[in-house]
Design an enzyme around this catalytic site. Structure first.
Site, short mmCIF file in Angstrom:
data_model
loop_
_atom_site.label_atom_id
_atom_site.label_comp_id
_atom_site.label_asym_id
_atom_site.label_seq_id
_atom_site.Cartn_x
_atom_site.Cartn_y
_atom_site.Cartn_z
N HIS A 280 -2.34 -1.38 -4.30
CA HIS A 280 -3.80 -1.46 -4.44
C HIS A 280 -4.37 -0.05 -4.39
O HIS A 280 -3.64 0.92 -4.15
CB HIS A 280 -4.44 -2.37 -3.39
CG HIS A 280 -4.29 -1.90 -1.97
ND1 HIS A 280 -4.72 -2.62 -0.88
CD2 HIS A 280 -3.75 -0.76 -1.44
CE1 HIS A 280 -4.46 -1.97 0.22
NE2 HIS A 280 -3.88 -0.83 -0.08
N SER B 7 0.84 -1.20 0.00
CA SER B 7 0.00 0.00 0.00
C SER B 7 0.88 1.25 0.00
O SER B 7 1.69 1.44 -0.90
CB SER B 7 -0.95 -0.05 1.20
OG SER B 7 -1.93 0.97 1.13
#
EC number: 3.4.21.92
Length: 216
Positions: free
Chosen positions: A145, A120
């Protein structure tokens, strides 16, 4: 306040933050100097070598500490690289962007190295290092993501939050496109769900420049 005192204060604050996150006691090292022995926590000692750690969740406390250390090291020597070691599952987008903006703002190149996990915002900051100076250790895992979020309240409040999440997604995708060389459309597709990569796959994708097995 002397340089060593500033180093100690910055790194001791980081050490306390790591202990607060449940990462255990921080080791001490003892060095001999002309004035006798001096004890440092391990992060103070490494900060003297221009090594900054980003370990654990990316939150406001983490961001404040990393930003402070980057700015301090720039004031010490604006022409010498800083190394940012990352082992993080990600966290707050706003906190991560504060670190990102500071990395771009300061004069020294920021070398990034993934050890363990960069997911992330951790992966985002890994990729944001100076081109040619982004790396990972052989068994590192890297995951990208789209930003996560939730909203509650009146319909108008939920709409506001949804617009903000969409803005952040587009902004993060745009930056990832710049640092990886991938088209924005591909970034959007590839971040629609959790997308895990090995170090070699991250090199092919453009998130990092090399996988390091031994220090050169």
């Amino acid at each position: 306040m002397t340089r060593n005192d500033l180093l100690d204060r910055l790194a001791t604050t980081q050490a306390s933050a790591l202990e607060t996150q449940g990462l255990g006691l921080v080791p001490m090292v003892v060095e001999q100097s002309g004035r006798g022995e001096r004890a440092y926590d391990i992060y103070s000692r490494l900060l003297k070598e221009r090594v900054v750690f980003m370990v654990g969740e990316v939150n406001d406390q983490t961001a404040n500490l990393v930003v402070a250390q980057l700015l301090f090291l720039e004031s010490e020597n604006p022409d010498k690289d800083v190394s940012l070691y990352i082992n993080s599952p990600g966290g707050s987008v706003s906190a991560g962007l504060a670190i990102y903006d500071t990395m771009q703002f300061i004069k020294p190149d920021v070398q990034t190295l993934c050890m363990g996990m960069a997911a992330s915002m951790g992966a985002f900051l890994l990729a944001a290092g100076a081109k040619g100076k982004r790396s990972a250790l052989p068994n590192s895992r890297i995951m990208i993501h789209q930003p996560l979020g939730g909203a509650r309240g009146q319909a108008s409040d939920i709409e506001i939050q949804a617009r903000e999440i969409l803005y952040l997604r587009e902004r993060l995708n745009s930056i990832l496109s710049e640092v990886t060389g991938q088209p924005v459309e591909k970034i959007a597709r590839d971040t629609d769900r959790d997308n895990f990569m090995s170090g070699d796959q991250a090199v092919d994708y453009g998130l990092i420049d090399k996988v390091i097995t031994r220090r050169s």
